[in-house]
Structures are given as C-alpha cells and as structure tokens.
Design an enzyme around this catalytic site. Structure first.
Site, mmCIF file in Angstrom:
data_model
loop_
_atom_site.group_PDB
_atom_site.id
_atom_site.type_symbol
_atom_site.label_atom_id
_atom_site.label_comp_id
_atom_site.label_asym_id
_atom_site.label_seq_id
_atom_site.Cartn_x
_atom_site.Cartn_y
_atom_site.Cartn_z
ATOM 1 N N ASN A 218 0.619 -1.273 -0.186
ATOM 2 C CA ASN A 218 0.156 -0.030 -0.016
ATOM 3 C C ASN A 218 0.926 1.353 -0.163
ATOM 4 O O ASN A 218 0.059 2.554 -0.956
ATOM 5 C CB ASN A 218 -0.773 -0.132 1.298
ATOM 6 C CG ASN A 218 -0.708 -0.074 2.698
ATOM 7 O OD1 ASN A 218 0.771 -0.629 2.698
ATOM 8 N ND2 ASN A 218 -1.331 0.412 3.301
ATOM 9 N N GLU B 242 4.498 -3.725 12.487
ATOM 10 C CA GLU B 242 2.741 -2.384 12.232
ATOM 11 C C GLU B 242 1.681 -3.079 11.395
ATOM 12 O O GLU B 242 2.088 -3.547 10.582
ATOM 13 C CB GLU B 242 3.405 -1.346 11.175
ATOM 14 C CG GLU B 242 2.980 -0.149 11.835
ATOM 15 C CD GLU B 242 2.454 -0.158 10.365
ATOM 16 O OE1 GLU B 242 1.039 -0.622 10.634
ATOM 17 O OE2 GLU B 242 2.699 0.686 9.305
ATOM 18 N N LEU B 243 1.283 -3.357 12.776
ATOM 19 C CA LEU B 243 -0.351 -4.832 11.802
ATOM 20 C C LEU B 243 -1.737 -3.959 11.350
ATOM 21 O O LEU B 243 -1.102 -2.230 11.111
ATOM 22 C CB LEU B 243 -0.436 -5.834 12.759
ATOM 23 C CG LEU B 243 0.681 -6.340 12.714
ATOM 24 C CD1 LEU B 243 0.683 -7.794 14.073
ATOM 25 C CD2 LEU B 243 1.784 -6.873 11.853
ATOM 26 N N CYS C 136 -3.130 1.761 7.085
ATOM 27 C CA CYS C 136 -3.832 1.046 8.275
ATOM 28 C C CYS C 136 -4.239 1.713 9.209
ATOM 29 O O CYS C 136 -4.878 1.400 9.967
ATOM 30 C CB CYS C 136 -2.268 0.567 8.406
ATOM 31 S SG CYS C 136 -1.846 -0.986 7.972
ATOM 32 N N GLU D 187 -11.134 -4.825 9.036
ATOM 33 C CA GLU D 187 -10.398 -3.834 8.379
ATOM 34 C C GLU D 187 -10.332 -3.697 6.700
ATOM 35 O O GLU D 187 -10.378 -4.940 6.677
ATOM 36 C CB GLU D 187 -8.950 -3.472 8.821
ATOM 37 C CG GLU D 187 -8.475 -2.625 7.836
ATOM 38 C CD GLU D 187 -6.755 -2.557 8.024
ATOM 39 O OE1 GLU D 187 -5.934 -3.916 8.180
ATOM 40 O OE2 GLU D 187 -6.215 -1.717 9.084
ATOM 41 N N GLU E 164 7.678 3.586 14.500
ATOM 42 C CA GLU E 164 8.468 4.161 13.311
ATOM 43 C C GLU E 164 8.175 5.726 13.051
ATOM 44 O O GLU E 164 7.448 6.457 13.470
ATOM 45 C CB GLU E 164 7.616 2.781 12.522
ATOM 46 C CG GLU E 164 8.375 1.881 11.946
ATOM 47 C CD GLU E 164 7.999 0.902 11.188
ATOM 48 O OE1 GLU E 164 6.792 1.304 10.688
ATOM 49 O OE2 GLU E 164 8.218 -0.047 10.678
HETATM 50 C C1 SIN Z 1 0.268 2.193 6.765
HETATM 51 O O1 SIN Z 1 -0.951 1.925 6.242
HETATM 52 O O2 SIN Z 1 0.882 0.977 7.400
HETATM 53 C C2 SIN Z 1 1.220 3.750 6.706
HETATM 54 C C3 SIN Z 1 0.258 4.285 6.451
HETATM 55 C C4 SIN Z 1 1.235 6.205 6.731
HETATM 56 O O3 SIN Z 1 2.614 5.385 6.659
HETATM 57 O O4 SIN Z 1 0.631 7.111 7.158
#
Ligand code: SIN
Length: 487
Positions: A158, A256-257, A290, A388, A465
């Site tokens: 993504n 990071e899920l 996410c 989701e 992160e």
């Molecule tokens: C993600 O969807 O894992 C990252 C989204 C973001 O960095 O804004």
C-alpha cells in the site's frame, strides 16, 4: 512497461540486488498495473537460496558499515534522499503504475519516503549512551548503544516506498545492514529505490532486496540466526505467524499490523473540519492504509448534518487510472480487495444500513475499481465495523454519549489509530487518554509524519517507526561495568 513512462528508464529493474550485484533467477513473475491489468515487468522470482545469499552479503558488510562514523553514514543517507527527490517524478510514475494511487498521491508518498532518510541521517548523530554513577567505590558504569546487526524487513504494497525507508533509514543510520523483501505486488518501487541507494554510495551488501516466493524468503528471514532484528508491516494474521517463527532464534521484532480506526464526531465538532478530516482519513490511497478511518461514530445531535455534508463530498469522488490525471482515487490493489469491499457493503445493507452517496468510476473496465460509498445507520456488529475494510466504504454508526463512544471505539482487538473531532478541550483530553490506540488524531484526519512515532498497541503490533524513537528498535544497549584499580 513503456520506457517513455520514465525519464531514466534504468530505474526500472527486474532483478534482486544482493551484495551490490543485480541477480537474475531462472523464473520470473508478472507485476501488473491494477488500473489496466497490463503487465509492467517480469521480475526475477527468487526464493530461499537468494534470501540466504542476501543474508550472507548483509552479514559480510556489517563490520565495515557499522564501523563508519555516524557522520559518514549520514552523508550517504542524505545523498540517497537527494537522489530520490531528483528522481521523484519517475518514482511516482512507477508507483502509480504498480500500486494504482493517483500521481498526486504518489508524488506525496515519494516525498514522505525521502523524509525518513533526511530525518534519520540527522538522528544518526544522536545515538547517545549514558554514564551511570557507580554503585561502589572504583565502579564505572557505562551504557553504550550499538547496532543490533543484520535486519530483515518485509514491507507491504500500500506504500511501496515509504514503508521501506521508514525501516531502512533508521537501520542504516545506526550501522545495521538490511535484507528487504518488498511485496510481490509492488517490487518496482523497491528496486528503483535500491538503484538510487547504490548510486548514493550505499556500499555493496548494506542494503539487499529480494523478491519472489514470499513463504520461502520469509522462512529464511525469520529463521536464519544471523538476522538479529525482524521488522514487518502488513496484516495481523501474517504478522503473528512471522513473529512466532522469529522467537526460535529470539530476534528483536517490530510489527506494524492492521487497524480498525474509529473516527468519532461529537455534537460540538466543527462540521467542515470533520468532513475534511473524514475524506482525508477514509479515502487516502482509496481507503488502503492501516490508519484509514474504518468506523465513523457520530453523536446524535450532529449525525444528520454530518452525514449530509459528507455525502456531498463522497458523491464527487471519481475513481480512475491514476496515471490519467483526473482521478481522485485509483483502483484497489486486486480483485480480492474489491470483493471484500463489496462483501462489507452487502453485509451492512442486509443489517439495515442505507447507501446515502456513491462516487463514480471512470477507469478501464479491466481495472480493480471500487466506487466510493457512504452508508448510514450501520449496525456496530456489521463486518465493516469489525474488520478492516481496506477500501473506500465509509459507514456511520450513531451514538448518544461520551462513554458509549469510548466503549464502541475500544471494542476491537486492534489499536493503531483513532480520530476525535470536538471543540471541547476537556472532552478531547479525556477521550484521547481513554482510547486504547497508539495514535490519536485530534481534529485532524492526517497524523503521519517522519517526526512523530508511528505504531500501535494491542493486536496492531509494537515498536515505533519514525521520530527519535524510531532508532530504538535498531540498537541494543550494552552495559560496561568497570572496576578501576586504586592508584
Ligand atoms: C500504513 O498504512 O501502514 C502506513 C500509513 C502511513 O504511514 O500513514
């Protein structure tokens, strides 16, 4: 893919980068444009042998890379950042072609990806240790922070560039070396980044990229004892499975899920700001992030006005080929993604929801397009509120009072991002603190930046992160307890 798409056609790579060499393999797989179904490139299909070879290369490069000064490593990261910006248009076009997001969003992601290199080039110089007052006469206690070693990273489709630099920049900044497996759906951005990294002076073996047979590569990256740190961004079930494998060799892990972000609109909210935040949060990347709002919890007193104002905006959204120019949204990544959105829509309607607005689709018929849609009167037990959706389907759930909103918001195993819109400072503070999430957007639908910590709680994972905390997952603390002989 036509060379004419790129100013520098050599950025379109199809082999793995291992130990500074571009390595082909016997087999190839097709990378497809989700807007048209066209084959963009046939990429080398690597597996366990190439992954092991990449870990060999990363292990061999570790001593010399980690013994450079922080300033020397920072200079290389800074050059990489500059090259990414110099080639931003090519990187954006590659990204739109393989991932689908409209060019304007792809350009934004390229800048976002570069920002992690600039940020961690600066942070590289600040990996400070500590001196602790001795616990006895003659005792000297010093704590130093050292690179964890070889890092393996698995990144999603993504954000084909930013999720890479968000992991690789801090790892390289502190002196680790990296083996990356990008998503098989979007390897071209990763390979182009690697190409620019080599041009910037990242030495052979310091950054390796292997794509192809995901289970076989994953087995090596989670199992090889020389890999000391494993970082994954992707779905919760896959993250759990990979993390469990990492425990056999007790690797450092960050995950990071998935999320299930609540977007809470209180009666006293600024309605224009809430609608703008909703569009930004829900429809960014066609709903495929996410941190996208997944459930809109809207208080009774503002519900109808918010629904009507949001409906006017959703009705204007046009999904089309991101390279064509006029699309607000690109396609979804594949047919399964479109089918999931449809399943959530049908389920919600069967439970009593109504469709208040729908956008348009103007892309090619072979593309994986999903029409943006707004549903009202969604039951909290609907699939779209429990899973989701990862697509452009917004569903509104009504609530009456603050405690109810908090209860509904926290009623999920996920805990990545949440959003609140209110003008009441006390409520903003109470609700922000009560939400079981790693990140809260207060009167904003956009929370991501390289300077702030990104990450979740509960089943959305652990580790952070970006920001100054993003370094922590790539360093180990070492205590040096010294006994000083009396004079
Ligand atoms: C993600 O969807 O894992 C990252 C989204 C973001 O960095 O804004």
């Amino acid at each position: 893919m036509s060379d004419a798409l790129l100013r520098r056609p050599e950025l379109l790579r199809s082999e793995a980068l291992i130990g500074g060499r571009w390595e082909d393999s016997g087999a190839r797989y097709d990378v497809l444009n989700p807007a048209t179904g066209a084959c963009l490139a046939e990429v080398a299909m690597h597996g366990a042998d190439a992954a092991t070879h990449a870990v060999d290369a990363a292990s061999a490069a570790l001593p010399s890379w980690s013994s450079l000064s922080a300033g020397e490593r920072a200079a290389i990261l800074r050059r990489w950042h500059d090259l990414i910006l110099d080639n931003a248009e090519d990187l954006a076009r590659l990204m739109t072609a393989e991932q689908g997001k409209p060019l304007a969003e792809a350009r934004g992601e390229v800048a976002y990806a570069a920002s992690f290199l600039a940020w961690f080039a600066e942070e590289a110089r600040r990996v400070y240790g500590t001196v602790i007052p001795g616990n006895a006469p003659g005792r000297r206690l010093t704590v130093i922070r050292q690179p964890v070693g070889v890092v393996a990273a698995i990144t999603p489709w993504n954000f084909p560039a930013a999720m890479i630099t968000r992991k690789v920049a801090p790892a390289l900044a502190v002196g680790c070396t990296v083996v990356l497996k990008p998503s098989e759906l979007t390897p071209l951005s990763a390979l182009a980044l690697a190409c620019l990294g080599a041009e910037a002076g990242v030495p052979a073996g310091v950054f390796n990229v292997v794509s192809g047979d995901a289970p076989a590569i994953g087995e090596v990256l989670t199992g090889d004892p020389r890999v000391r740190k494993f970082s994954f961004t992707g779905s919760t079930p896959v993250g759990k499975m990979l993390a469990a494998k990492c425990m056999a060799t007790v690797k450092r892990v960050s995950l990071e899920l998935g999320g299930n972000a609540p977007f809470i609109v209180f009666d006293d909210a600024d309605i224009d700001a809430a609608v703008a935040g909703a569009i930004a949060s829900k429809f960014r990347n066609s709903g495929q992030t996410c941190v996208c709002a997944n459930r809109f919890l809207v208080q009774d007193g503002i519900y109808d006005r918010f629904a009507a104002a949001l409906a006017r905006k959703v009705g204007l959204l046009n999904a089309g080929d991101g390279l064509a120019g006029s699309a607000d949204q690109g396609p979804l990544i594949n047919a399964e993604a479109v089918a999931k959105v449809e399943r959530h829509r049908v389920d919600a309607v069967e439970r009593g929801a109504r469709i208040l607005a729908q956008g348009q689709v103007s892309g090619p018929s072979q593309g994986h397009f999903a029409r943006a849609a707004l549903l009202v009167d969604v039951a909290p037990e609907s699939l779209l509120a429990r899973e989701e959706t990862f697509g452009p389907l917004a569903g509104l759930i009504r609530f009456d009072h603050e405690e109810e909103a908090i209860r509904l918001a926290n009623d999920t195993p996920a805990g990545l991002a949440a959003y609140i819109f209110t003008a009441d400072h006390g409520r903003a503070t109470r609700v922000s603190e009560a939400l079981e999430y790693g990140m809260v957007g207060l009167n904003t639908g956009l929370i991501s930046t390289e300077v702030a910590p990104f990450g979740g709680v509960k089943e959305s994972g652990f580790g952070r992160e970006g920001s100054r905390f993003g370094i922590d997952d790539y360093v180990s603390m070492k205590l040096i307890a010294a006994e000083i002989a009396p004079a």
